[in-house]
Design a protein around this motif. Structure first.
Motif, PDB file in Angstrom:
ATOM      1  N   ALA A 222       0.841  -1.205   0.000  1.00  0.00           N
ATOM      2  CA  ALA A 222       0.000   0.000   0.000  1.00  0.00           C
ATOM      3  C   ALA A 222       0.868   1.243   0.000  1.00  0.00           C
ATOM      4  CB  ALA A 222      -0.927   0.011   1.215  1.00  0.00           C
ATOM      5  N   VAL A 224       0.231   5.466   0.704  1.00  0.00           N
ATOM      6  CA  VAL A 224      -0.736   6.442   1.231  1.00  0.00           C
ATOM      7  C   VAL A 224      -0.124   7.833   1.118  1.00  0.00           C
ATOM      8  CG1 VAL A 224      -2.110   7.173   3.203  1.00  0.00           C
ATOM      9  CG2 VAL A 224      -1.628   4.734   2.859  1.00  0.00           C
ATOM     10  N   GLY A 242      -0.673   2.868   6.032  1.00  0.00           N
ATOM     11  CA  GLY A 242      -0.498   1.839   5.007  1.00  0.00           C
ATOM     12  C   GLY A 242      -0.923   0.469   5.502  1.00  0.00           C
ATOM     13  N   VAL A 245      -4.664   0.278   5.360  1.00  0.00           N
ATOM     14  CA  VAL A 245      -5.151   0.105   3.988  1.00  0.00           C
ATOM     15  C   VAL A 245      -4.983  -1.348   3.529  1.00  0.00           C
ATOM     16  CG1 VAL A 245      -4.707   0.717   1.574  1.00  0.00           C
ATOM     17  CG2 VAL A 245      -4.845   2.512   3.311  1.00  0.00           C
ATOM     18  N   VAL A 292      -5.418  12.454   4.855  1.00  0.00           N
ATOM     19  CA  VAL A 292      -5.093  11.552   3.750  1.00  0.00           C
ATOM     20  C   VAL A 292      -5.691  12.109   2.462  1.00  0.00           C
ATOM     21  CG1 VAL A 292      -5.487   9.264   2.751  1.00  0.00           C
ATOM     22  CG2 VAL A 292      -4.885   9.479   5.164  1.00  0.00           C
ATOM     23  N   PHE A 295      -4.663   7.025  -1.821  1.00  0.00           N
ATOM     24  CA  PHE A 295      -4.028   5.769  -1.434  1.00  0.00           C
ATOM     25  C   PHE A 295      -4.152   4.771  -2.578  1.00  0.00           C
ATOM     26  CE2 PHE A 295      -8.449   5.156  -0.274  1.00  0.00           C
ATOM     27  CZ  PHE A 295      -8.709   3.838  -0.647  1.00  0.00           C
ATOM     28  N   ARG A 297      -3.710   0.342  -3.142  1.00  0.00           N
ATOM     29  CA  ARG A 297      -3.505  -0.976  -2.519  1.00  0.00           C
ATOM     30  C   ARG A 297      -3.390  -2.041  -3.595  1.00  0.00           C
ATOM     31  NH1 ARG A 297      -6.554  -5.539  -1.057  1.00  0.00           N
ATOM     32  NH2 ARG A 297      -6.097  -6.437   1.015  1.00  0.00           N
TER      33      ARG A 297
END
Length: 309
Positions: A222, A224, A242, A245, A292, A295, A297
């Protein structure tokens, strides 16, 4: 001296010379065999090819190890393209996620193979590194001189066309690795992000491969992108985000004032924080004075539909 005695003397001398030459030949031959073995071991260690192919290459080029290695690579490349064509229909759902973060830039890639055994091979892991660095270099050239947040997503043929060393493409590098390891492989996808100086990039890798330092590799990764956080503690904050996530697999960011909708929540900010069930991610971020912004993933082997769920 009689003629018969002279002939006997000559025959004895000839026999002695023949025996000496034969012994010398055997002795010299033993030296050559020893030298060949040392070169064979070195070529095998340096290239990873089989002993049979290394021996064949050394014999072909009279123990010139440089020419032998060049020939082995050329043959593996040809064989790799042939195998890539033959193995193209075989499923490649194993492999590794590769993740690299440097200052204000980061790249995350997925490279697939058929078995976990090959995923642990250093030649395959080198391919993951090649893909990561080629993708990062391509994006750096593309955004040179630009400012602000930039994100690039590449997949399939776009990735295969990228250049690695000496003008070779990633497709060539994949074919070479297929030739060496004998499994179908594919460069599936890559994402690159660049952030302004006041932003930060958090990262987390789950199921990491031990011994990797420059490019982290594992099964889940991940990235972020965030702002704020306590000075000097942004790396730990980024890792924590992270990890969340990776563990909770959010699909969208959501809003700070969104209310949680239970166990099926797929928005990041309303989700219950993985490391502390007493608060949501949004509440945690407010306490950290952080925000944030984006992100990404990756789960190795997931299909496009699975990633979108």
């Amino acid at each position: 001296m009689s003629l018969s005695v002279l002939f006997r003397t000559l025959r004895t001398e000839v026999a002695k010379v023949t025996v000496c030459q034969h012994v010398q030949s055997l002795h010299t031959g033993c030296q050559l065999l020893a030298a060949d073995k040392a070169l064979l071991l070195k070529l095998r260690k340096d290239t990873g090819y089989t002993f049979i192919n290394c021996k064949k290459a050394l014999e072909k080029f009279d123990n010139d190890i440089a020419q032998a290695e060049t020939w082995l690579n050329e043959q593996a490349h040809k064989e790799g393209w042939s195998k890539a064509t033959k193995l193209g229909g075989r499923k490649a759902k194993e492999g590794l996620i590769g993740l690299f973060v440097r200052d204000k830039a980061a790249v995350m890639v997925e490279v697939n193979c058929e078995t976990d055994f090959v995923a642990r091979n250093e030649k395959f892991q080198q391919l993951v590194k090649d893909v990561a660095f080629a993708t990062l270099a391509h994006h750096q050239n593309k955004v040179k001189g630009q400012t602000g947040y930039m994100k690039s997503i590449l997949a399939g043929d776009e990735l295969n066309k990228l250049s690695v060393s000496e003008g070779a493409s990633l497709a060539d590098q994949v074919a070479l690795t297929i030739g060496r390891l004998g499994e179908n492989m594919a460069v599936k996808r890559a994402v690159t992000v660049f952030v302004p100086s006041e932003w930060h990039i958090g990262s987390y890798m789950h199921g990491a491969v031990s011994g990797q330092t420059d490019v982290n590799m594992g099964q889940y990764g991940a990235l972020v992108v965030f702002q704020g956080g306590e000075e000097g503690a942004q790396e730990a904050l980024g890792r924590k985000l992270g990890q969340h996530v990776v563990g909770e697999a959010p699909l969208s960011l959501g809003n700070e004032d969104d209310l949680p909708c239970g166990d099926s929540e797929t928005r990041l900010l309303p989700q219950t924080l993985l490391s502390d069930s007493s608060m949501t991610v949004a509440q945690f971020l407010r306490g950290q004075q952080a925000r944030v912004l984006d992100f990404v993933r990756f789960h190795c082997g997931e299909t496009t539909s699975e990633a979108a769920k």
